[in-house]
Write a protein that holds these residues in place. Structure first.
Motif, PDB file in Angstrom:
ATOM      1  N   THR A  70       0.875  -1.174   0.000  1.00 37.16           N
ATOM      2  CA  THR A  70       0.000   0.000   0.000  1.00 37.16           C
ATOM      3  C   THR A  70       0.912   1.225   0.000  1.00 37.16           C
ATOM      4  N   HIS A  92      -6.586  -3.263   1.741  1.00 34.49           N
ATOM      5  CA  HIS A  92      -5.825  -2.108   1.268  1.00 34.49           C
ATOM      6  C   HIS A  92      -4.646  -2.484   0.373  1.00 34.49           C
ATOM      7  N   ASP A  93      -4.471  -3.765   0.111  1.00 32.75           N
ATOM      8  CA  ASP A  93      -3.365  -4.176  -0.755  1.00 32.75           C
ATOM      9  C   ASP A  93      -3.578  -3.643  -2.170  1.00 32.75           C
ATOM     10  N   CYS A 152      -3.389  -0.552  -3.099  1.00 34.04           N
ATOM     11  CA  CYS A 152      -4.048   0.748  -3.110  1.00 34.04           C
ATOM     12  C   CYS A 152      -3.032   1.879  -2.925  1.00 34.04           C
ATOM     13  N   TYR A 198      -3.135   5.876  -1.716  1.00 34.32           N
ATOM     14  CA  TYR A 198      -4.008   6.837  -1.062  1.00 34.32           C
ATOM     15  C   TYR A 198      -3.362   8.220  -1.020  1.00 34.32           C
ATOM     16  N   THR A 221     -10.047  10.993   1.658  1.00 34.37           N
ATOM     17  CA  THR A 221      -9.442   9.723   2.061  1.00 34.37           C
ATOM     18  C   THR A 221      -9.306   9.579   3.566  1.00 34.37           C
TER      19      THR A 221
END
Length: 281
Positions: free
Chosen positions: A129, A182-183, A185, A187, A257
């Motif tokens: 991430t 959340h892998d 991703c 942000y 976010t």
């Protein structure tokens, strides 16, 4: 167990505080063995780790499932962080990388330190991430002239910036480190509103009850001022490069976010000033 590199930095310190408050097992990684010893003596988990010395990385990963990765800003930062990626690949651990705003585009000298690490991480085959925060509100804490002279000076930027609080970055990191989904991703992290430096000065004035103004320094004056304060030349040139890249725009985007991932709105500028009134007043 989570390994937090950059444990003595702003984000690393805030993240460790958040993880401990949540009861999440975490091991702090320090380059200075004295910091390691102090943490262990106070009952914490810590290890001495130098990303420039690959031999120190493997032992630090013993028993670790996820690494929070951030190296010290400098000309060799990318090389040092890739050292961790190599060790993480060998150990099969997940990596959450703290990057910078628009790092994938390589617009600034600092972004160009992070860009190759992001690319290596994505190609590594590891679960990953990436967090890309915008300008930190905490940069204002390094401006004693706000208290002493009612002004602050940065290299000239006229466009708005969606400043973000380090504690909000840490809350997002804690969430991403401890939750599934959340892998893969990336942000982008911002505060709730974009402000120009002049508008930020108005916020200071309103909260502190006295005039505060922004002094936008031309690049050569900003460079001289920062060098006179003892800042390393590499850091000075990097910060001026950031100012040039975003002088007329590019850092004004606001994302949801922080609120989406943590359930709480990010800290606004006026509230940041209130929280740090003892520093500024």
């Amino acid at each position: 167990m989570i390994l937090v590199t950059g444990a003595s930095g702003n984000v690393g310190t805030a993240l460790l505080t958040r993880l401990r408050a949540d009861g999440v097992p975490a091991r702090a990684a320090y380059r200075d063995p004295r910091a390691t010893a102090r943490t262990i003596t106070s009952g914490g988990r810590a290890v001495t780790l130098d990303l420039a010395v690959p031999e120190t990385i493997g032992p630090a990963l013993d028993g670790i499932e996820t690494v929070f990765l951030i190296g010290a800003t400098g000309p060799d930062q990318a090389k040092h962080e890739v050292n961790m990626l190599d060790a993480a690949r060998a150990a099969g651990v997940r990596v959450v990388k703290l990057s910078v705003w628009r790092a994938d585009e390589g617009l600034t000298p600092i972004a160009r330190l992070h860009q190759p690490v992001e690319q290596s991480l994505v190609a590594s085959g590891l679960p990953w991430t990436i967090l890309r925060p915008n300008f930190y509100l905490q940069n204002f804490l390094r401006q004693p002239s706000i208290r002493e002279a009612g002004q602050f000076g940065f290299p000239l930027i006229t466009a708005p910036i969606s400043f973000v609080d380090v504690a909000d970055v840490a809350r997002v990191a804690a969430r991403v480190l401890t939750a599934d989904g959340h892998d893969g991703c990336v942000y982008d992290l911002t505060g709730p509103k974009a402000l120009t430096y002049a508008e930020a000065a108005e916020k200071f004035s309103g909260v502190l009850g006295r005039p505060v103004r922004y002094v936008g320094l031309p690049d050569d004056e900003a460079r001289t001022a920062m060098l006179s304060r003892g800042m390393p030349e590499f850091h000075v040139d990097a910060l001026i490069g950031v100012a040039r890249a975003y002088r007329d725009g590019g850092a004004e985007t606001v994302t949801s976010t922080v609120a989406d991932l943590t359930g709480r709105a990010p800290l606004g500028f006026a509230d940041f000033v209130r929280q740090n009134r003892d520093v500024f007043a």
